[in-house]
Design a protein around this motif. Structure first.
Motif, mmCIF file in Angstrom:
data_model
loop_
_atom_site.group_PDB
_atom_site.id
_atom_site.type_symbol
_atom_site.label_atom_id
_atom_site.label_comp_id
_atom_site.label_asym_id
_atom_site.label_seq_id
_atom_site.Cartn_x
_atom_site.Cartn_y
_atom_site.Cartn_z
ATOM 1 N N ALA A 1 -12.465 113.992 50.881
ATOM 2 C CA ALA A 1 -13.218 113.032 51.694
ATOM 3 C C ALA A 1 -13.095 113.360 53.177
ATOM 4 C CB ALA A 1 -12.727 111.610 51.420
ATOM 5 N N ASN A 2 -11.902 113.726 53.607
ATOM 6 C CA ASN A 2 -11.696 114.052 55.016
ATOM 7 C C ASN A 2 -12.434 115.322 55.413
ATOM 8 O OD1 ASN A 2 -10.048 111.853 54.941
ATOM 9 N ND2 ASN A 2 -8.134 113.004 54.995
ATOM 10 N N LEU A 3 -12.471 116.273 54.488
ATOM 11 C CA LEU A 3 -13.201 117.515 54.760
ATOM 12 C C LEU A 3 -14.691 117.243 54.913
ATOM 13 C CD1 LEU A 3 -12.783 120.580 55.036
ATOM 14 C CD2 LEU A 3 -13.212 120.779 52.595
ATOM 15 N N ASN A 4 -15.199 116.256 54.208
ATOM 16 C CA ASN A 4 -16.618 115.900 54.344
ATOM 17 C C ASN A 4 -16.959 115.483 55.772
ATOM 18 O OD1 ASN A 4 -17.265 116.444 51.701
ATOM 19 N ND2 ASN A 4 -17.069 114.334 50.998
ATOM 20 N N ILE A 5 -16.036 114.819 56.443
ATOM 21 C CA ILE A 5 -16.267 114.429 57.839
ATOM 22 C C ILE A 5 -16.478 115.665 58.700
ATOM 23 C CG2 ILE A 5 -15.215 113.366 59.871
ATOM 24 C CD1 ILE A 5 -13.734 111.479 57.968
ATOM 25 N N LEU A 6 -15.606 116.642 58.547
ATOM 26 C CA LEU A 6 -15.708 117.860 59.358
ATOM 27 C C LEU A 6 -16.973 118.636 59.041
ATOM 28 C CD1 LEU A 6 -12.010 119.133 59.313
ATOM 29 C CD2 LEU A 6 -13.111 117.525 60.871
ATOM 30 N N LYS A 7 -17.346 118.655 57.769
ATOM 31 C CA LYS A 7 -18.550 119.394 57.390
ATOM 32 C C LYS A 7 -19.809 118.693 57.907
ATOM 33 C CE LYS A 7 -16.824 122.001 53.486
ATOM 34 N NZ LYS A 7 -16.955 123.251 54.254
ATOM 35 N N LEU A 8 -19.801 117.381 57.919
ATOM 36 C CA LEU A 8 -20.953 116.658 58.480
ATOM 37 C C LEU A 8 -21.084 116.935 59.973
ATOM 38 C CD1 LEU A 8 -20.708 113.276 56.548
ATOM 39 C CD2 LEU A 8 -22.642 114.869 56.506
ATOM 40 N N TYR A 9 -19.970 116.992 60.674
ATOM 41 C CA TYR A 9 -20.004 117.354 62.096
ATOM 42 C C TYR A 9 -20.500 118.792 62.279
ATOM 43 C CZ TYR A 9 -17.185 113.201 63.226
ATOM 44 O OH TYR A 9 -16.724 111.912 63.391
ATOM 45 N N GLN A 10 -20.084 119.650 61.345
ATOM 46 C CA GLN A 10 -20.441 121.073 61.456
ATOM 47 C C GLN A 10 -21.921 121.314 61.212
ATOM 48 O OE1 GLN A 10 -18.501 123.516 58.511
ATOM 49 N NE2 GLN A 10 -18.876 125.411 59.628
ATOM 50 N N PHE A 11 -22.466 120.660 60.188
ATOM 51 C CA PHE A 11 -23.847 120.944 59.800
ATOM 52 C C PHE A 11 -24.852 119.911 60.333
ATOM 53 C CE2 PHE A 11 -21.259 123.145 56.614
ATOM 54 C CZ PHE A 11 -21.804 124.417 56.720
ATOM 55 N N SER A 12 -24.342 118.820 60.893
ATOM 56 C CA SER A 12 -25.225 117.821 61.513
ATOM 57 C C SER A 12 -24.645 117.433 62.871
ATOM 58 C CB SER A 12 -25.358 116.581 60.616
ATOM 59 O OG SER A 12 -25.862 116.920 59.340
ATOM 60 N N PRO A 13 -24.674 118.347 63.816
ATOM 61 C CA PRO A 13 -24.045 118.095 65.122
ATOM 62 C C PRO A 13 -24.606 116.884 65.854
ATOM 63 C CG PRO A 13 -25.420 120.081 65.167
ATOM 64 C CD PRO A 13 -25.289 119.685 63.741
ATOM 65 N N ASP A 14 -25.796 116.434 65.467
ATOM 66 C CA ASP A 14 -26.359 115.236 66.092
ATOM 67 C C ASP A 14 -25.543 113.986 65.753
ATOM 68 O OD1 ASP A 14 -27.576 115.972 63.483
ATOM 69 O OD2 ASP A 14 -28.451 113.968 63.614
ATOM 70 N N LEU A 15 -24.671 114.090 64.740
ATOM 71 C CA LEU A 15 -23.827 112.952 64.370
ATOM 72 C C LEU A 15 -22.608 112.816 65.279
ATOM 73 C CD1 LEU A 15 -23.771 113.399 60.476
ATOM 74 C CD2 LEU A 15 -25.114 111.736 61.782
ATOM 75 N N ILE A 16 -22.327 113.843 66.060
ATOM 76 C CA ILE A 16 -21.130 113.847 66.885
ATOM 77 C C ILE A 16 -21.287 112.897 68.071
ATOM 78 C CG2 ILE A 16 -19.643 115.269 68.353
ATOM 79 C CD1 ILE A 16 -20.340 117.647 66.578
ATOM 80 N N THR A 17 -20.306 112.014 68.219
ATOM 81 C CA THR A 17 -20.279 111.067 69.336
ATOM 82 C C THR A 17 -18.975 111.261 70.111
ATOM 83 O OG1 THR A 17 -19.181 109.332 68.057
ATOM 84 C CG2 THR A 17 -21.602 109.419 67.949
ATOM 85 N N ARG A 18 -18.765 110.432 71.128
ATOM 86 C CA ARG A 18 -17.560 110.565 71.943
ATOM 87 C C ARG A 18 -16.295 110.281 71.133
ATOM 88 N NH1 ARG A 18 -18.179 107.543 77.634
ATOM 89 N NH2 ARG A 18 -16.137 108.543 77.853
#
Length: 208
Positions: A36-53
């Motif tokens: 589950a935690n790895l999914n967070i990193l992968k979402l940031y990696q492949f959907s950079p628009d999800l990255i916030t402050r």
């Protein structure tokens, strides 16, 4: 490769908030779900628009939880998912430094450094570090001086905490030394107290 591609395609950006809440629940209650935690990193990696402050705070939590899984390779795998900006973050670098101290068996320095950052006060972090240190000690020694072992295991409230660790690992406390080898090795063995510098055995262990 096909499994990896299916996994990436199966990640739903709409579930990011759920994964983040679940991560914080893990931190609060002291358990771990690496996938589950790895999914967070992968979402940031492949959907950079999800990255916030606040995303970097989540990254720090994921990395710290992964580091607590040593000697497993969770930390290395999680770190490989990070962008360069995330890697260059100051706290990420500090977590990296702490990981290096653990993996290279610089345990006394490790205990000093973790006092500097609040994130290392995470529930279960100290216990996880001591489990890893006990793992290394078990691979490295048969007998070890009590005082030296206490230094490796870090600050404790009193001697009873140390004795609890000895008991949990099924080790034998003999005066000023502790037998940490296999029980069958105690038969007719010579009494040799080992105090080899931990740095000497690090290349042999090849932990990372």
């Amino acid at each position: 490769k096909q499994w990896y591609q299916r996994r990436v395609r199966g990640l739903n950006p709409e579930k990011l908030d759920f994964y983040v809440d679940y991560l914080k629940f893990q931190v609060e209650h002291g358990f771990y779900d690496g996938d589950a935690n790895l999914n967070i990193l992968k979402l940031y990696q492949f959907s950079p628009d999800l990255i916030t402050r606040s995303s970097i705070d989540n990254v720090h939590l994921v990395l710290t939880k992964a580091l607590m899984q040593l000697p497993n390779s969770d930390y290395v795998y999680c770190r490989a998912q990070l962008s360069q900006d995330m890697i260059d973050d100051n706290l990420t670098k500090k977590i990296d430094d702490v990981a290096t101290l653990l993996e290279t068996c610089q345990f006394p320095e490790f205990w000093n450094v973790i006092q500097e950052e609040k994130i290392f006060e995470m529930t279960g972090f100290v216990e996880a570090a001591r489990r890893f240190i006990c793992h290394v000690v078990r691979l490295t020694y048969k007998n070890i001086e009590e005082e030296f072992l206490m230094q490796l295991l870090g600050p404790m409230e009193d001697k009873s905490e140390f004795m609890d660790i000895v008991a949990e690992n099924n080790w034998d406390h003999n005066g000023d030394s502790v037998f940490v080898g296999h029980k069958e090795e105690m038969v007719e063995q010579k009494e040799i107290i080992e105090k080899m510098p931990i740095e000497v055995v690090t290349p042999i262990l090849a932990i990372r």
